[in-house]
Design a protein around this motif. Sequence first.
Motif, PDB file in Angstrom:
ATOM      1  N   VAL A   1      -0.057  -6.586  -3.713  1.00  7.64           N
ATOM      2  CA  VAL A   1      -1.458  -7.002  -3.702  1.00  7.64           C
ATOM      3  C   VAL A   1      -2.344  -5.823  -3.316  1.00  7.64           C
ATOM      4  N   VAL A   2      -1.862  -5.038  -2.361  1.00  6.66           N
ATOM      5  CA  VAL A   2      -2.619  -3.871  -1.909  1.00  6.66           C
ATOM      6  C   VAL A   2      -2.800  -2.872  -3.051  1.00  6.66           C
ATOM      7  N   LEU A   3      -1.760  -2.678  -3.843  1.00  7.71           N
ATOM      8  CA  LEU A   3      -1.872  -1.772  -4.988  1.00  7.71           C
ATOM      9  C   LEU A   3      -2.950  -2.260  -5.955  1.00  7.71           C
ATOM     10  N   GLY A   4      -3.003  -3.577  -6.146  1.00  5.03           N
ATOM     11  CA  GLY A   4      -4.052  -4.144  -6.991  1.00  5.03           C
ATOM     12  C   GLY A   4      -5.434  -3.896  -6.417  1.00  5.03           C
ATOM     13  N   TYR A   5      -5.556  -4.039  -5.096  1.00  8.06           N
ATOM     14  CA  TYR A   5      -6.837  -3.764  -4.443  1.00  8.06           C
ATOM     15  C   TYR A   5      -7.227  -2.294  -4.603  1.00  8.06           C
ATOM     16  N   GLY A   6      -6.240  -1.420  -4.520  1.00  3.70           N
ATOM     17  CA  GLY A   6      -6.526  -0.004  -4.702  1.00  3.70           C
ATOM     18  C   GLY A   6      -7.042   0.285  -6.097  1.00  3.70           C
ATOM     19  N   LYS A   7      -6.415  -0.325  -7.077  1.00  2.00           N
ATOM     20  CA  LYS A   7      -6.813  -0.126  -8.469  1.00  2.00           C
ATOM     21  C   LYS A   7      -8.236  -0.609  -8.708  1.00  2.00           C
ATOM     22  N   ARG A   8      -8.637  -1.663  -7.987  1.00  4.96           N
ATOM     23  CA  ARG A   8      -9.974  -2.249  -8.164  1.00  4.96           C
ATOM     24  C   ARG A   8     -11.025  -1.623  -7.254  1.00  4.96           C
TER      25      ARG A   8
END
Length: 436
Positions: free
Chosen positions: A108-115
């Motif tokens: 989920v954190v990786l997704g937040y980073g991407k966004r």
Amino acid sequence: MSKKTTVIGFMVALSLLTACSTGKPSATVPSDSGGTATAAPLKDVTLKIGLPGGYDITSQKIITNFQAKYPNIKLEIEETPWADFVTKIVTRIAGNNPPDLWLQENAVVLGYGKRGVAENLEPYIKRDLKTDDYVSALTSAKLDGKTYGIPHGINPGALAYNKQIFKDNNIPFPTDDWTYNDMIETAKKLTKDTNGDGKPDIYGFQAGNNITLGWLPWMRAYGGSALDSTLSKSNFTDPKSIQGLTAWADTINKLKISPTREAATTGKFFENGKVAMTFFQYATQVSLNKNKPDLDWDTVKMPIGMDGKRFVPMVVNQWIVYSKSKPEVKEAAWTFLKYYLSDEGQSLLSESGTSLPVKKTALAELEKSTTKPVNKKAYTKGIEEAGGTLDENASWNEWRAAAGPILNDIMDGKRTPEDGAKEIQQKVQGVLDENK
């Protein structure tokens, strides 16, 4: 000396004196590009911390001790059940009102980073930490050269075994050099129908039904994987992946050495002394030792795969700093994370038992502990040798959800691994393509 120069010199001296008199450190806040941006001295600031799972997940001593050490950073703690937090945080991010610091799953954190939701912590790490003091999982939330989280802790898997069942059958305990084949063959010997009703009362092994302790370790044991090395292509139809899925499902449907998925949902077989071996995450020992203090059990490393390699599944929840918080608040959040990663913070994390620390000195101290499992090196040395995350990328939750029902059917014997893998391949690749 001119009057103008004298005035400037006096003003500089006065400003330095004022800064020193506060007794608070000056903050140099890293920029996202990797440079530095000078900020005002770290003044009184409020830091909002979200704690999904509350103090069952995060040690209250860490929060209390940090507040005592840094009284100028006022903490506002939001305790929320994990499921509620995960649901509400999406809305709060959309409304630009999340906590300044919170924790969630690595993917989920990786997704937040991407966004652009999570702050890139790489400049902070380079500025303040000696990375050699930590295991490699310190930067496990890395995407495109940027690190978007700091581990809340590591929750790896190992092979747990019931010592009494082994003793009763005069079979030697498992060892760290066991292979999957050793485990399977021993499980056959330990599966017993003690009352003659045609059904096992003691199972040699219990197969997991999730990615961490279920199908992915078996796929890896045969040289397969869920995704390819780029994490952009589905790999379920690789023959090695199918071999792993087949061996996993066979423990229930062919060999009958494991209880079914349905039975295992409510049976608590290992806890109740009805299973000889199972894959076991470190955090589970807290509830097991509390509920069954007399259970005689221990752990060894995850078995060596059929390809000669060991894979130790790791769940790494991550602390996230909200990228849109004010600079002084982000610096306060980083101050908390530095304390969390300090000797004291990591020792308190070890004491809680909820996960492994990432600092090497804290791991070494934990290995000396005599609480069960006594052989904590099964976890600490396991992650050092072969720790791996779970094919995580920014769409991890989505592709797992697409694969999950079909994997359940494979485990339940309703679909063959070959047919199920073909359908999973298509669904997972569809998710990956949508999230490029």
